[in-house]
Design a protein around this motif. Structure first.
Motif, PDB file in Angstrom:
ATOM      1  N   VAL A 170       1.699  11.840 -10.251  1.00 38.28           N
ATOM      2  CA  VAL A 170       1.326  13.259 -10.188  1.00 38.28           C
ATOM      3  C   VAL A 170       2.492  14.124 -10.660  1.00 38.28           C
ATOM      4  CG1 VAL A 170       0.583  15.154  -8.700  1.00 38.28           C
ATOM      5  CG2 VAL A 170      -0.286  12.843  -8.280  1.00 38.28           C
ATOM      6  N   LEU A 171       3.699  13.809 -10.202  1.00 35.93           N
ATOM      7  CA  LEU A 171       4.874  14.590 -10.623  1.00 35.93           C
ATOM      8  C   LEU A 171       5.063  14.509 -12.129  1.00 35.93           C
ATOM      9  CD1 LEU A 171       7.606  13.834  -7.901  1.00 35.93           C
ATOM     10  CD2 LEU A 171       6.062  15.779  -8.051  1.00 35.93           C
ATOM     11  N   ARG A 196      -4.843   0.060  -4.349  1.00 38.89           N
ATOM     12  CA  ARG A 196      -3.454   0.170  -3.850  1.00 38.89           C
ATOM     13  C   ARG A 196      -2.824  -1.173  -3.495  1.00 38.89           C
ATOM     14  NH1 ARG A 196      -4.765   5.534  -0.625  1.00 38.89           N
ATOM     15  NH2 ARG A 196      -4.355   7.008  -2.282  1.00 38.89           N
ATOM     16  N   GLU A 243       1.819   6.501  -7.014  1.00 34.88           N
ATOM     17  CA  GLU A 243       0.811   7.523  -7.333  1.00 34.88           C
ATOM     18  C   GLU A 243       1.448   8.905  -7.344  1.00 34.88           C
ATOM     19  OE1 GLU A 243      -2.575   7.469  -4.670  1.00 34.88           O
ATOM     20  OE2 GLU A 243      -2.849   5.324  -4.981  1.00 34.88           O
ATOM     21  N   THR A 244       2.293   9.153  -6.359  1.00 30.16           N
ATOM     22  CA  THR A 244       2.953  10.458  -6.269  1.00 30.16           C
ATOM     23  C   THR A 244       3.843  10.692  -7.484  1.00 30.16           C
ATOM     24  OG1 THR A 244       2.864  10.430  -3.864  1.00 30.16           O
ATOM     25  CG2 THR A 244       4.525  11.835  -4.872  1.00 30.16           C
ATOM     26  N   ASP A 296     -10.303   8.008  -8.630  1.00 30.25           N
ATOM     27  CA  ASP A 296     -11.070   9.190  -8.267  1.00 30.25           C
ATOM     28  C   ASP A 296     -10.458  10.483  -8.776  1.00 30.25           C
ATOM     29  OD1 ASP A 296     -13.013   7.764  -6.887  1.00 30.25           O
ATOM     30  OD2 ASP A 296     -11.737   7.625  -5.116  1.00 30.25           O
ATOM     31  N   ASP A 297      -9.438  10.363  -9.590  1.00 34.35           N
ATOM     32  CA  ASP A 297      -8.742  11.556 -10.064  1.00 34.35           C
ATOM     33  C   ASP A 297      -8.087  11.214 -11.404  1.00 34.35           C
ATOM     34  OD1 ASP A 297      -7.286  13.862 -10.443  1.00 34.35           O
ATOM     35  OD2 ASP A 297      -6.212  13.789  -8.540  1.00 34.35           O
ATOM     36  N   ILE A 343      -5.669   8.153 -10.913  1.00 33.22           N
ATOM     37  CA  ILE A 343      -6.250   7.042 -10.169  1.00 33.22           C
ATOM     38  C   ILE A 343      -7.767   7.099 -10.310  1.00 33.22           C
ATOM     39  CG2 ILE A 343      -4.347   6.819  -8.529  1.00 33.22           C
ATOM     40  CD1 ILE A 343      -5.838   8.672  -6.669  1.00 33.22           C
ATOM     41  N   LEU A 372      12.262   9.552  -5.615  1.00 34.67           N
ATOM     42  CA  LEU A 372      11.099   8.736  -5.245  1.00 34.67           C
ATOM     43  C   LEU A 372      11.230   7.322  -5.816  1.00 34.67           C
ATOM     44  CD1 LEU A 372       8.091  11.193  -5.606  1.00 34.67           C
ATOM     45  CD2 LEU A 372       9.060  10.274  -3.505  1.00 34.67           C
ATOM     46  N   LEU A 431       1.384   4.208  -2.925  1.00 37.08           N
ATOM     47  CA  LEU A 431       1.263   5.650  -2.697  1.00 37.08           C
ATOM     48  C   LEU A 431       2.439   6.399  -3.334  1.00 37.08           C
ATOM     49  CD1 LEU A 431      -0.035   5.680   0.972  1.00 37.08           C
ATOM     50  CD2 LEU A 431      -1.089   6.888  -0.937  1.00 37.08           C
ATOM     51  N   ILE A 432       3.632   5.831  -3.239  1.00 40.23           N
ATOM     52  CA  ILE A 432       4.797   6.468  -3.874  1.00 40.23           C
ATOM     53  C   ILE A 432       4.619   6.463  -5.394  1.00 40.23           C
ATOM     54  CG2 ILE A 432       7.303   6.364  -4.191  1.00 40.23           C
ATOM     55  CD1 ILE A 432       6.602   7.107  -1.411  1.00 40.23           C
ATOM     56  N   ARG A 457       0.846  -1.191   0.000  1.00 38.82           N
ATOM     57  CA  ARG A 457       0.000   0.000   0.000  1.00 38.82           C
ATOM     58  C   ARG A 457       0.894   1.257   0.000  1.00 38.82           C
ATOM     59  NH1 ARG A 457      -2.321   3.909   2.972  1.00 38.82           N
ATOM     60  NH2 ARG A 457      -0.838   3.546   4.645  1.00 38.82           N
ATOM     61  N   ARG A 458       1.929   1.233   0.826  1.00 35.70           N
ATOM     62  CA  ARG A 458       2.824   2.391   0.871  1.00 35.70           C
ATOM     63  C   ARG A 458       3.611   2.519  -0.434  1.00 35.70           C
ATOM     64  NH1 ARG A 458       5.867   3.541   6.331  1.00 35.70           N
ATOM     65  NH2 ARG A 458       5.994   5.554   5.291  1.00 35.70           N
TER      66      ARG A 458
END
Lengths: 502, 502
Positions: B27-28, B285, B23-24, B246-247, B244, B51, B20-21, B16-17
């Motif tokens: 975004v970048l 995730r 996903e980040t 929802d986005d 993702i 990252l 999240l990375i 899960r963690r």
């Protein structure tokens, strides 16, 4: 290399990686405020919380503490910048190690959620919707404050302020703010009487199209020094500035009836951005290369917006530029009239729209209330009433709803308690720095009268921006202006500008 | 809980963690392609590289390998989704553990830099400017391929393809692609002859304002199923889809002379976004909750764009909607004419603008070239010439410059070698899935004729999107369509559509 220096070198690498995570959080936060569709809020809160925990884990790693101790015990090989860097590493380390990891995650999630709720609740003035998540933010911020207070051996509010203004002394801050609160009533009466003796300035007739406003704002930001090959300007509910030296991101909001709101907002945020852009390149991504604190950061935005861009000299150049941007002419567009409008004093409900004279009253109100919230003397449920009473006492006006009252700012939803005082400390520092710059370089203001910010920026780079976090705020002010932070210069500036005879 | 299940539970939290990375990073990367000013490129490359190293460190941590082994040795308590999740965790683990951390960082920096160079070099057709950074990307990708090939005991190109299409068998892929290359010349002649016997379709007269195009694209994306409370649509040099559930973030580019480029691009990217939005929420995730691979991902974009939105049925509904968007009328705007235009076959230089029939030739070209680059049989310096020769052989046309040749796509600058074949595998899977859906639910196409995508999306959610990575691509296709990936259905579709008598 000595073992101490080897440890120091490892620290530089560790803090470089920490800075990269902080930059990434900055991008996620900018995107959240400017670009993200509402549906992304929950996922974004998790992403940011996870990165905050990662950054926290980096700083609480056993090896880091060992390296800090090793570097500290054998620091003779460090030059003054490296020594200051080590000092700032310790500061960051102390803040992180005062908090458990789960509190960091909970606080991050709670503030993301509260900011999201605030976005929709504020326009509806719906305090009931905001209240539960704001209560959670207040609870977790107090918890963090207690932990830091114990770890630092300092009062709770000092420990919170320290996140924004290193070594802040809340007692000194309160003395300065309450001194202003005592000074304000009689001074405000004098200013309003002075204004009343003059003709009312003419309001330039709108509406002003967003496209025209954008072009003007962009031109003005470039005039201050922003280069849009390495900067963006966007819209957001609450104007802000973020980013790094080569990627500045400023935001504003447009009011079709009054172009000056966006314009002054952009000049303000450009001041912030220019500070970040002028930080010492050699110390990029190191603690000593960061901005010194929010007092100096606000001093840079307010120096541009208030000290410079609300001066007569600025409008000598800017008035025709602004008129041209809107293809306008007539008596409302003279330098004198625009200067009168830009320095008009009118008590109002909204902090970000406040004039220079009444702005500190907004800060006094917030500081009193947030200190009471943090001390447990005020509960969130009573905030709307306390706000109304407080503003009435300070400025003799009462907001008709919470949108114009305690819901106007993003700071508390964002968990930023201890931040507000730096706006007024920054205004005071801005007055000192502007006076010192004008004295040191008499050509600065005549250049402003030609729309040339270069001499001013050169002086600021050399005396403020380029110092990073080498010095304390007071040390920097002493070197640049000859004295530590001093409210007297700010008051003298207000008397000069607002009690001016003509 | 058994020790094995405890280990599994820790793995879910670790992945899960990790997600999240990722996903980040997404975004970048989106920000870099859509929003970032050019000056931010260097800092962004460092942020992403850092990252990626963090994500890699998470996956190479000793504890993770221990937990994977413990969960594996005591997996009887896992249900089928959990077991598949564990299998996918292993896959991700193998990919990460095949590479040293410094290669991950170097590859990330090299691809960010190469993409940045490509952005400015492509419009100028300046291959000399691109060459050094592309050479570095090729060198590092080969290095990664060698490492993975050794770790997996599989051929280098298979190991690279596996990043995009799990368990890919390059020999089978090459057989399918070369079979198509052999099928194409005679078929293309037939198609062109069939087209030549008909009236030339009329080009709708432009120009088409970007504002009108945007409104139309947004409406069409909403028709497919995107909800703009949890999605954005922006512009970028190379259209893509990311984000993702929802986005969702899709991008396109506008050509004022031909609205259909942006429109078809948006329909394509909406298909991608709908796949991500339909992934199993319960496995958000987690590796088993991810999209199965790029073959199925491309099948979803091509199913929407090619199978559905270039059908006669679609234009029965869409033609008047499109005409209205441009306040247009006349013979160019009939359903039949727009259908003819949307299915016109014309060999061209640009892959993303290619028709369904010649598109696979572009993929054959890239696959041949990238296999040669990875095998060391072709050097980057010889790429422009090899591209020109290759396209001439396949489609009998020769690009006049590298902008229209080997510099047109972002994939190689981005280090994505082994990705291209999935476009054509995806087209084949799309044909199979569309045929199966139409057979299973005869109401799907009549609903499309009313602009109603709901029955189609319901079938796709249940047979594709909602499966995440539970099954292999072939297993999923078998369950949904009755057979594994099969080029025959795609060819039958092409014959039906392009040799149609009328």
């Amino acid at each position: 290399m000595t073992p101490g220096f080897e440890a120091y070198a490892r620290l530089e690498e560790a803090f470089r990686r920490h800075a990269l995570i902080e930059e990434t959080i900055g991008v996620l936060h900018w995107d959240m405020a400017v670009m993200m569709p509402p549906g992304g809020a929950r996922a974004r809160a998790e992403q940011i919380a996870d990165l905050r925990v990662l950054a926290h884990d980096m700083l609480t790693h056993e090896r880091l503490a060992e390296d800090l101790a090793a570097a500290e015990s054998d620091a003779t090989g460090l030059d003054s910048w490296q020594a200051a860097n080590l000092r700032e590493m310790w500061r960051i380390w102390h803040h992180a190690n005062a908090l458990p990891s789960d509190l960091v995650a909970a606080r991050s999630r709670a503030t993301s959620e509260c900011e999201t709720v605030w976005r929709t609740a504020r326009p509806r003035s719906d305090f009931r919707a905001l209240r539960p998540s704001l209560e959670e933010v207040v609870r977790l911020t107090r918890e963090a404050g207690v932990a830091k207070s114990e770890a630092f051996g300092r009062p709770l509010y000092d420990a919170l302020m320290d996140e924004y203004e290193p070594d802040a002394d809340a007692r000194r801050v309160i003395v300065m703010l309450e001194d202003y609160a005592a000074f304000l009533p009689a001074f405000l009466d004098e200013v309003l009487a002075t204004q009343a003796r003059r003709c009312v300035p003419a309001e330039p007739p709108g509406p002003f199209s967003v496209a025209d406003q954008k072009r003007l704002c962009r031109l003005m930001a470039e005039t201050v020094g922003l280069d849009f090959d390495s900067a963006r300007m966007d819209e957001s509910l609450h104007p802000f500035s973020t980013g790094i030296a080569d990627d500045s991101r400023i935001t504003t909001r447009y009011n079709k009836a009054d172009y000056s709101e966006a314009l002054m907002g952009v000049l303000h945020e450009s001041g912030h951005a220019m500070y970040e852009r002028g930080l010492p390149r050699d110390w990029h991504r190191q603690p000593v290369g960061d901005a010194r604190g929010m007092t100096l950061h606000e001093s840079q935005s307010l120096l541009i917006e208030m000290q410079i861009c609300r001066s007569r000299r600025f409008f000598e150049w800017a008035a025709p530029v602004i008129a041209k941007a809107f293809r306008a002419s007539g008596p409302a567009w003279t330098p004198d009239n625009l200067y009168r409008l830009a320095t008009r004093v009118r008590p109002g409900f909204i902090r970000v729209d406040a004039d220079e004279v009444t702005y500190p009253a907004h800060i006094v109100l917030r500081t009193r209330l947030e200190m009471a919230l943090m001390a447990g003397d005020l509960v969130v449920a009573d905030l709307p009433g306390a706000w109304r009473d407080g503003l009435t006492e300070l400025l003799d006006i009462t907001p008709p709803d919470d949108r114009l009252g305690c819901m106007q700012d993003v700071h508390w939803p964002d968990g930023n308690f201890g931040y507000f005082p730096t706006y007024t400390l920054g205004a005071m520092a801005a007055a000192q720095l502007a006076a010192a710059a004008r004295t040191a370089e008499p050509g600065i203001m005549s250049a402003i009268g030609r729309g040339d910010f270069t001499p001013l920026m050169r002086w600021l780079r050399s005396h403020v921006h380029g110092k990073g976090s080498l010095l304390s705020t007071d040390e920097l002010l002493c070197e640049a202006t000859g004295s530590p932070l001093d409210a007297a210069v700010f008051k003298a500036h207000l008397r000069d500008r607002y009690l001016e005879a003509a």
